[in-house]
Design an enzyme around this catalytic site. Sequence first.
Site, PDB file in Angstrom:
ATOM      1  N   SER A 226       7.456  -6.971  12.035  1.00 32.22           N
ATOM      2  CA  SER A 226       6.053  -7.348  12.178  1.00 32.22           C
ATOM      3  C   SER A 226       5.801  -7.892  13.583  1.00 32.22           C
ATOM      4  O   SER A 226       6.042  -7.202  14.568  1.00 32.22           O
ATOM      5  CB  SER A 226       5.669  -8.349  11.086  1.00 32.22           C
ATOM      6  OG  SER A 226       4.274  -8.491  10.990  1.00 32.22           O
ATOM      7  N   ASP A 316       1.825   0.145   4.139  1.00 32.65           N
ATOM      8  CA  ASP A 316       1.592  -0.894   5.141  1.00 32.65           C
ATOM      9  C   ASP A 316       0.330  -0.595   5.941  1.00 32.65           C
ATOM     10  O   ASP A 316       0.106   0.539   6.376  1.00 32.65           O
ATOM     11  CB  ASP A 316       2.806  -0.961   6.077  1.00 32.65           C
ATOM     12  CG  ASP A 316       2.758  -2.109   7.066  1.00 32.65           C
ATOM     13  OD1 ASP A 316       1.811  -2.917   6.999  1.00 32.65           O
ATOM     14  OD2 ASP A 316       3.681  -2.199   7.897  1.00 32.65           O
ATOM     15  N   HIS A 348       4.183  -3.847   3.605  1.00 26.15           N
ATOM     16  CA  HIS A 348       4.635  -4.561   4.800  1.00 26.15           C
ATOM     17  C   HIS A 348       5.758  -5.554   4.494  1.00 26.15           C
ATOM     18  O   HIS A 348       5.657  -6.347   3.564  1.00 26.15           O
ATOM     19  CB  HIS A 348       3.440  -5.294   5.409  1.00 26.15           C
ATOM     20  CG  HIS A 348       3.681  -5.854   6.760  1.00 26.15           C
ATOM     21  ND1 HIS A 348       4.013  -5.078   7.848  1.00 26.15           N
ATOM     22  CD2 HIS A 348       3.644  -7.130   7.221  1.00 26.15           C
ATOM     23  CE1 HIS A 348       4.152  -5.842   8.912  1.00 26.15           C
ATOM     24  NE2 HIS A 348       3.949  -7.099   8.553  1.00 26.15           N
TER      25      HIS A 348
END
Length: 374
Positions: A226, A316, A348
């Site tokens: 991320s 995601d 995600h």
Amino acid sequence: MSVALFCGPPPAVSFGCKDGRGRKGMVRSKDIVRQTVKPPAHACRLIGWNKYPGSVVPTNSSLSPSPTALDDEIELDLSPFLIIYKDGRIERLKGTTVIPACPEVATKDVIIDPATGVSVRLYLPNVVDLPSKKLPVLVYFHGGGFVIENTGSPNYHNYLTLLAAKSGLLIVSVNYRLAPEHPIPASFDDCMAGFNWVVSHSAGPAPEPWLARHGDLTQILISGDSAGGTVTHYVLLRADAGVIEGAALVHPYFLGSKRLENQTEEDFEFHEKLWRLSTPDTEGLDDPLINPLAPGAPSLAGLKCKRAVVFVAELDFLVERGRMYYDALVKSGWGGEAELVHQKGVGHVFHLSDYSGDVSVDMMAKMVAFLRGE
């Protein structure tokens, strides 16, 4: 050095972002930390964006609010990450729990910059049988949108303990400063400092004995998920040539001014709002720090590593940005080996809360193979 046993994943928590539903169905974590730190002025100015339902608690100007009511007035709501109150408190809703450094592998924390408080957590696999063996070193940057999480967060600590045990790498996880108290580029600078601290052990006296005794500093890899994937790209552009063997970008947090088909308007606006909170001097979502494909961004041909893998997840919000990054890297003229791993039916950073599912096991196997160069 504290010692404990790796006990598997933390209790499951219902976060919409992990199953493809965006922020619907979110529940607040019980581990809430209230910080009585006045946020930067730019954080307070964001209240002008009062088009988000529930982002501001209206007040009745004809009444004098009690201290309790005033305490609860919200300046800016960025659930499920954080809430800023009118009295200056910042309430982080997740990513605040810290568990002690502990081995199944051995772990310890080291402050690398007393001035900023930036530290690292090291993960050393069992080397009792081969005490003289040098291990490849992985420098890791955690995610959390630049505003939550830390090296001691249960999800990250448990995941990196497992990764160190399975890969046999010495892992150095960088604990960088968070926005909005420390606006970007503080987090990028801290991660670069953490990387350079590791590299410094290859030349001259080594301040950290684990790296000196057990780290193979000719085999340095970097990775992050991320926001940590965003930082990974940043470091790849700025490291010296020949230092980084490989890089793994996991669900990288890349944005852009154009909303893509798989992105809901709600999620798009939320992440724009979060980025502007974290980066008060930004020009927007085409800032090269968050959009590596924006006009004027440095060419991907300049990445300083021999191998790279990009992990993306089907559900995601960031999946298409990750694919676009991979495609651009392949076409850039970069001379390394690139790989894309696309995993279906997951959202995600799913792998941080589910270690036993089939897709998580497959992802761990692919990550370990990449880190080992297999």
